[in-house]
Motif scaffolding. Structure first.
Motif, PDB file in Angstrom:
ATOM      1  N   VAL A  88      81.644  75.650 109.689  1.00 50.69           N
ATOM      2  CA  VAL A  88      80.668  75.628 110.773  1.00 50.69           C
ATOM      3  C   VAL A  88      79.364  74.974 110.317  1.00 50.69           C
ATOM      4  N   LEU A  89      78.890  75.333 109.117  1.00 48.72           N
ATOM      5  CA  LEU A  89      77.650  74.760 108.610  1.00 48.72           C
ATOM      6  C   LEU A  89      77.767  73.252 108.442  1.00 48.72           C
ATOM      7  N   SER A  90      78.906  72.782 107.950  1.00 43.73           N
ATOM      8  CA  SER A  90      79.107  71.342 107.785  1.00 43.73           C
ATOM      9  C   SER A  90      78.960  70.610 109.110  1.00 43.73           C
ATOM     10  N   MET A  91      79.556  71.166 110.148  1.00 42.13           N
ATOM     11  CA  MET A  91      79.498  70.522 111.456  1.00 42.13           C
ATOM     12  C   MET A  91      78.112  70.643 112.070  1.00 42.13           C
ATOM     13  N   GLU A  92      77.446  71.761 111.800  1.00 44.17           N
ATOM     14  CA  GLU A  92      76.077  71.913 112.296  1.00 44.17           C
ATOM     15  C   GLU A  92      75.149  70.874 111.656  1.00 44.17           C
ATOM     16  N   LEU A  93      75.452  70.486 110.423  1.00 44.71           N
ATOM     17  CA  LEU A  93      74.625  69.517 109.707  1.00 44.71           C
ATOM     18  C   LEU A  93      75.012  68.078 110.028  1.00 44.71           C
ATOM     19  N   GLY A  94      76.055  67.907 110.858  1.00 40.53           N
ATOM     20  CA  GLY A  94      76.384  66.561 111.315  1.00 40.53           C
ATOM     21  C   GLY A  94      77.737  66.018 110.920  1.00 40.53           C
ATOM     22  N   ALA A  95      78.557  66.801 110.184  1.00 39.20           N
ATOM     23  CA  ALA A  95      79.891  66.319 109.834  1.00 39.20           C
ATOM     24  C   ALA A  95      80.741  66.191 111.096  1.00 39.20           C
ATOM     25  N   ASP A  96      81.628  65.194 111.094  1.00 38.67           N
ATOM     26  CA  ASP A  96      82.491  64.958 112.254  1.00 38.67           C
ATOM     27  C   ASP A  96      83.804  65.718 112.149  1.00 38.67           C
ATOM     28  N   ASP A  97      84.204  66.050 110.945  1.00 32.63           N
ATOM     29  CA  ASP A  97      85.456  66.787 110.765  1.00 32.63           C
ATOM     30  C   ASP A  97      85.432  67.502 109.422  1.00 32.63           C
ATOM     31  N   TYR A  98      86.369  68.415 109.232  1.00 30.45           N
ATOM     32  CA  TYR A  98      86.422  69.225 108.008  1.00 30.45           C
ATOM     33  C   TYR A  98      87.893  69.430 107.664  1.00 30.45           C
ATOM     34  N   ILE A  99      88.275  69.024 106.462  1.00 28.86           N
ATOM     35  CA  ILE A  99      89.659  69.168 106.013  1.00 28.86           C
ATOM     36  C   ILE A  99      89.676  70.002 104.737  1.00 28.86           C
ATOM     37  N   VAL A 100      90.538  71.001 104.714  1.00 27.13           N
ATOM     38  CA  VAL A 100      90.625  71.911 103.569  1.00 27.13           C
ATOM     39  C   VAL A 100      91.652  71.391 102.563  1.00 27.13           C
ATOM     40  N   LYS A 101      91.272  71.392 101.296  1.00 24.04           N
ATOM     41  CA  LYS A 101      92.206  71.056 100.220  1.00 24.04           C
ATOM     42  C   LYS A 101      93.177  72.217 100.013  1.00 24.04           C
ATOM     43  N   PRO A 102      94.405  71.940  99.529  1.00 22.92           N
ATOM     44  CA  PRO A 102      94.949  70.630  99.170  1.00 22.92           C
ATOM     45  C   PRO A 102      95.179  69.753 100.396  1.00 22.92           C
ATOM     46  N   LEU A 103      94.986  68.454 100.215  1.00 23.67           N
ATOM     47  CA  LEU A 103      95.001  67.523 101.332  1.00 23.67           C
ATOM     48  C   LEU A 103      96.399  67.233 101.837  1.00 23.67           C
ATOM     49  N   ASN A 104      96.505  67.126 103.148  1.00 17.67           N
ATOM     50  CA  ASN A 104      97.679  66.546 103.786  1.00 17.67           C
ATOM     51  C   ASN A 104      97.290  65.102 104.093  1.00 17.67           C
ATOM     52  N   ILE A 105      97.810  64.171 103.333  1.00 20.70           N
ATOM     53  CA  ILE A 105      97.382  62.776 103.411  1.00 20.70           C
ATOM     54  C   ILE A 105      97.620  62.185 104.795  1.00 20.70           C
ATOM     55  N   GLN A 106      98.743  62.502 105.412  1.00 21.94           N
ATOM     56  CA  GLN A 106      99.033  61.941 106.727  1.00 21.94           C
ATOM     57  C   GLN A 106      98.037  62.438 107.773  1.00 21.94           C
ATOM     58  N   VAL A 107      97.665  63.702 107.655  1.00 17.77           N
ATOM     59  CA  VAL A 107      96.663  64.250 108.575  1.00 17.77           C
ATOM     60  C   VAL A 107      95.323  63.571 108.344  1.00 17.77           C
ATOM     61  N   LEU A 108      94.955  63.404 107.073  1.00 18.46           N
ATOM     62  CA  LEU A 108      93.691  62.743 106.750  1.00 18.46           C
ATOM     63  C   LEU A 108      93.666  61.323 107.303  1.00 18.46           C
ATOM     64  N   LEU A 109      94.727  60.559 107.097  1.00 21.05           N
ATOM     65  CA  LEU A 109      94.782  59.187 107.598  1.00 21.05           C
ATOM     66  C   LEU A 109      94.672  59.148 109.117  1.00 21.05           C
ATOM     67  N   ALA A 110      95.346  60.088 109.779  1.00 20.33           N
ATOM     68  CA  ALA A 110      95.291  60.133 111.244  1.00 20.33           C
ATOM     69  C   ALA A 110      93.874  60.417 111.728  1.00 20.33           C
ATOM     70  N   LYS A 111      93.186  61.327 111.037  1.00 22.65           N
ATOM     71  CA  LYS A 111      91.811  61.662 111.423  1.00 22.65           C
ATOM     72  C   LYS A 111      90.861  60.486 111.181  1.00 22.65           C
ATOM     73  N   ILE A 112      91.064  59.808 110.064  1.00 22.11           N
ATOM     74  CA  ILE A 112      90.242  58.638 109.759  1.00 22.11           C
ATOM     75  C   ILE A 112      90.412  57.577 110.841  1.00 22.11           C
TER      76      ILE A 112
END
Length: 234
Positions: A88-112
């Motif tokens: 929540v804090l990340s998004m309040e400060l202006g982040a567009d998305d938040y992904i929790v590690k360990p990364l799902n690369i396909q999800v990350l690429l889709a979001k990008i």
């Protein structure tokens, strides 16, 4: 070719991300000197930033603030912190998305791809003609709202929220529309977060002399009342 800046101190993760993004034809800027993050950001002017929270010297929250003071560049936070407060804090400060590690690369690429398409591609917002200009002026260069010389600063999300409502003035905008406009993955967003942002925007409008411009349609969403915005300031 889109340029993506990676601010990640884990060398293995940074190298993995770099290799994958280059494979998908992105230009990549790796930050290895964490005393030079701001300088590199200004010199390279990336179209998107992948930002870790746990960094040397200053954390990712700090850089969210720094980047947002300079530009509207999309930011995706990538962190091992899975607690709701960090998201929540990340998004309040202006982040567009938040992904929790360990990364799902396909999800990350889709979001990008989704974020780049929305900000720079076919879904990028285009101004519509307005036959009745409002006295309230939104400035996308420094995230502010002004009227007759009075100015109120806005956070990135406050700016996006108000712009959405003003673009669709006198029309009900659902909470779902606003959540999707502000955040890519609404599953990370508690319902109260939107309410807090709306309350802040209403307060800043009131500081400029505009009362009851944003009206609540209970159970549905919000509406920007142009008649209230176009009237004489109190």
């Amino acid at each position: 070719m889109f340029k993506i800046m990676i601010v990640e101190d884990d060398i293995k993760i940074r190298t993995l991300l770099t290799d994958i993004l280059r494979k998908y034809s992105y230009e990549v800027v790796e930050v290895a000197d964490f005393l030079q993050v701001e300088k590199i950001f200004e010199q390279e002017a990336p179209q998107l930033v992948l930002l870790d929270l746990n960094l040397p010297y200053y954390d990712g929250f700090y850089y969210c603030r720094v980047f947002r003071r300079k530009t509207t560049v999309p930011i995706i936070v990538i962190s091992a912190r899975d607690e709701e407060s960090s998201q929540v804090l990340s998004m309040e400060l202006g982040a567009d998305d938040y992904i929790v590690k360990p990364l799902n690369i396909q999800v990350l690429l889709a979001k990008i791809m989704a974020i780049l398409r929305r900000n720079y591609g076919e879904y990028a917002g285009k101004p519509e003609p307005d036959n009745e200009p409002l006295p309230i002026h939104l400035d996308d260069r420094n995230f502010s709202i002004s009227c007759k010389g009075a100015v109120e600063e806005l956070s990135k999300n406050e700016y996006k929220l108000l712009k959405k409502l003003m673009d669709k003035k006198d029309t009900i905008v659902t909470r779902e529309e606003l959540l999707e406009e502000l955040w890519d993955d609404v599953h990370f967003v508690v319902d109260n977060t939107l309410t807090v942002n709306v309350t802040r925007v209403k307060s800043k409008l009131a500081n400029l002399g505009f009362q009851n411009v944003i009206k609540v349609k209970r159970g549905v969403g919000y509406i920007f009342d142009s008649a209230m915005a176009g009237g004489t300031r109190q």
